[in-house]
Scaffold this motif. Structure first.
Motif, short mmCIF file in Angstrom:
data_model
loop_
_atom_site.label_atom_id
_atom_site.label_comp_id
_atom_site.label_asym_id
_atom_site.label_seq_id
_atom_site.Cartn_x
_atom_site.Cartn_y
_atom_site.Cartn_z
N SER A 55 -7.69 -1.09 11.40
CA SER A 55 -6.37 -1.45 10.56
C SER A 55 -6.12 0.29 10.50
CB SER A 55 -6.10 -2.42 9.68
OG SER A 55 -4.78 -1.88 9.41
N ALA A 56 -4.85 0.57 11.11
CA ALA A 56 -4.27 1.35 10.45
C ALA A 56 -4.09 1.21 9.45
CB ALA A 56 -2.82 1.58 11.25
N ARG A 57 -2.82 -0.12 9.24
CA ARG A 57 -2.30 -0.29 7.91
C ARG A 57 -3.46 0.06 6.90
NH1 ARG A 57 -0.42 -4.84 8.92
NH2 ARG A 57 1.79 -3.94 9.39
N THR A 58 -4.34 -0.36 6.65
CA THR A 58 -5.65 -0.40 5.28
C THR A 58 -6.46 0.06 5.90
OG1 THR A 58 -6.70 -2.41 6.10
CG2 THR A 58 -4.62 -2.44 5.14
N GLY A 59 -6.94 1.07 6.98
CA GLY A 59 -8.73 0.56 7.14
C GLY A 59 -9.43 -0.12 7.86
N ALA A 320 1.06 -11.87 -3.46
CA ALA A 320 0.69 -10.20 -3.53
C ALA A 320 1.06 -9.42 -3.19
CB ALA A 320 -1.25 -10.48 -2.42
N ASP A 321 2.26 -10.03 -2.60
CA ASP A 321 3.46 -9.24 -2.52
C ASP A 321 4.91 -9.10 -3.10
OD1 ASP A 321 2.12 -8.62 0.41
OD2 ASP A 321 2.44 -11.05 0.80
N MET A 347 3.29 4.21 -14.67
CA MET A 347 4.56 2.84 -14.92
C MET A 347 5.71 3.58 -14.28
SD MET A 347 2.85 0.54 -16.50
CE MET A 347 2.33 0.37 -18.05
N GLU A 348 5.80 4.53 -14.43
CA GLU A 348 7.27 4.24 -14.00
C GLU A 348 7.38 5.50 -11.93
OE1 GLU A 348 10.40 9.20 -13.35
OE2 GLU A 348 9.08 8.69 -14.65
N ARG A 349 6.42 5.17 -12.09
CA ARG A 349 5.69 5.23 -10.53
C ARG A 349 5.70 3.70 -9.41
NH1 ARG A 349 1.66 8.72 -10.35
NH2 ARG A 349 0.16 7.12 -9.31
N HIS A 350 5.63 3.24 -10.15
CA HIS A 350 5.03 0.98 -9.29
C HIS A 350 5.59 0.38 -9.89
CE1 HIS A 350 1.41 3.08 -8.19
NE2 HIS A 350 0.91 4.27 -8.77
N VAL A 351 5.69 0.08 -11.02
CA VAL A 351 6.76 -1.10 -12.09
C VAL A 351 8.29 -1.13 -11.21
CG1 VAL A 351 7.91 -2.20 -14.30
CG2 VAL A 351 5.92 -0.30 -14.26
N GLY A 352 8.19 -1.97 -10.67
CA GLY A 352 9.22 -2.98 -9.96
C GLY A 352 9.85 -1.89 -8.77
N LYS A 353 7.85 -1.50 -8.61
CA LYS A 353 8.76 -0.34 -6.73
C LYS A 353 7.81 -1.02 -6.67
CE LYS A 353 11.03 3.42 -9.38
NZ LYS A 353 10.55 4.74 -10.06
N THR A 354 6.22 -1.05 -6.74
CA THR A 354 4.73 -1.17 -5.62
C THR A 354 4.71 -3.23 -5.70
OG1 THR A 354 4.26 1.31 -6.62
CG2 THR A 354 2.42 -0.41 -5.25
N ARG A 355 3.96 -3.38 -4.39
CA ARG A 355 3.34 -4.42 -4.61
C ARG A 355 2.62 -4.22 -4.73
NH1 ARG A 355 3.27 -6.23 1.65
NH2 ARG A 355 2.17 -4.86 1.85
N LEU A 356 2.32 -5.75 -5.51
CA LEU A 356 0.74 -5.58 -6.62
C LEU A 356 -0.57 -6.01 -5.73
CD1 LEU A 356 -0.81 -7.24 -8.36
CD2 LEU A 356 -0.84 -9.62 -7.65
N ARG A 357 -0.45 -6.03 -4.16
CA ARG A 357 -2.00 -5.99 -2.98
C ARG A 357 -1.57 -4.27 -2.98
NH1 ARG A 357 -2.54 -9.40 1.83
NH2 ARG A 357 -0.71 -10.52 0.88
N ASP A 358 -0.45 -3.85 -2.59
CA ASP A 358 -0.89 -1.81 -2.76
C ASP A 358 -1.75 -1.78 -3.72
OD1 ASP A 358 0.38 -2.34 0.12
OD2 ASP A 358 2.54 -2.33 -0.39
#
Length: 375
Positions: A55-59, A320-321, A347-358
């Protein structure tokens, strides 16, 4: 053995074969195509759409490269004049199927193509039957989606007359460019969701939620079901034969196990052995009857079963998304890295911005996590 009204010779319709990591199944399919009696394939017009391993997305390694190499070797042994269209990385079933259809309808600029999964064993008249189906459906091209000729897995008629019935799975089918364009245009939200993840990691709940917005719904959310959904919404009939001209052999695969294969009756599939077959005339009333029957069935399923299916998925699996919360970031840092405090800026980088699986994927790739857990 022959089908009445079909000229003997070589079909000019391009043939696409989809393959991944099952060279033994591919060998059966290729042998069956070479054994066609009334209508043969043009060896230079057969294309192997070979999916890749990583997978190019996940390796993630989705298959052993050796099996993929064997797959292309099998194809080239049977069809040295054929063309291998190999993916540089793993696409998954949906994207590889779409790639094959684009190859026929855009790159080759053809009006119709025949498309084969690697787990169909065509009987000696299969291409002749597809040619008969193409001719029968041509007057109703704007009302027909997919057409195939492998009949039902149980209680198939033996001929010599061949009738028409609802098509289920897409294993060895014909499709016209105009229908393909309309179906694909109908599925924009499905493609957007399916492309968020590797195909095998598709979010079933979110995909079923897309069908909740419709008045009728396919029973699945994968590639075949999405194409069925597009046909349902457009009122296109998907047509199969009442006589079996090929059989499904995929005992093991993405959706099948030996038990499922046996319980659904695929062990019983046998192509008909008559001396000749005659396709009944297909009229507008029968095309409409097939389309309407499918519409009624899937409207009832949407009304009576879809909400229950979604509720069952929600009771078994989380989403998970979804975008992570502050509490989830803290919990992941604690459970996966043994940290009681989250580093500044995380926290600032991820909360409300990043999917759980990512976020999980990011953590497991961190050197700190790997030091904690070992190889």
């Amino acid at each position: 053995m022959a089908i009445d009204g079909v000229a003997a010779g070589v079909t000019q319709v391009p043939i696409v074969i989809y393959a991944f990591d099952r060279p033994d199944y591919l060998d059966v399919l290729c042998r069956g195509l070479l054994a066609q009696t009334q209508v043969r394939a043009d060896p230079a017009r057969i294309f192997l759409l070979q999916d890749g391993a990583v997978s190019a997305r996940t390796g993630h390694l989705h298959a052993r490269p050796a099996l993929i190499n064997r797959s292309t070797e099998v194809f080239r042994r049977h069809f040295p004049e054929g063309q291998v269209v190999a993916a540089s990385h793993n696409l998954g079933i949906a994207e590889n199927v779409f790639r094959g259809q684009r190859h026929v309808f855009e790159t080759l600029d053809e009006e119709v193509g025949y498309f084969f999964e690697d787990d169909l064993e065509p009987g000696p008249l299969y291409l002749a039957a597809l040619e008969a189906m193409r001719a029968a459906t041509e007057p109703f091209a704007d009302r027909v989606g997919h057409f195939a000729a492998y009949g039902p897995q149980r209680a198939a008629e033996q001929g010599p007359e061949v009738g028409y019935r609802q098509l289920g799975h897409h294993w060895g089918f014909g499709l016209r460019r105009a229908a393909w364009q309309r179906i694909h245009a109908q599925l924009g939200d499905w493609w957007e969701e399916i492309r968020r993840n590797d195909y095998r990691a598709r979010n079933r709940r979110r995909l079923f939620e897309l069908w909740r917005r419709r008045e009728l719904s396919a029973e699945g959310i994968g590639q075949d079901a999405a194409n069925e959904q597009g046909c349902l919404e457009l009122g296109l009939a998907r047509i199969n034969t009442t006589v079996c001209f090929g059989r499904y052999v995929g005992v093991k695969g993405e959706h099948f196990t030996p038990g499922v294969f046996r319980n659904l009756g695929f062990e019983e599939m046998r192509w008909a052995e008559g001396e000749h077959f005659a396709f009944q005339p297909l009229d507008a009333a029968r095309v409409e009857e097939i389309a309407q029957a499918a519409s009624r069935t899937r409207t009832a399923w949407r009304r009576e079963a879809l909400d229950q299916r979604i509720a069952q998925i929600e009771s078994e699996r989380d989403d998970a998304d979804r975008l992570v919360t502050e509490a989830e970031v803290a919990a992941l840092w604690h459970l996966m890295l043994d940290r009681r405090r989250v580093p500044p800026g995380v926290m600032e980088r991820h909360v409300g911005k990043t999917r759980l699986r990512d976020l999980r994927r990011e953590i497991v790739r961190m050197r700190e996590f790997q030091h904690q857990t070992g190889p």
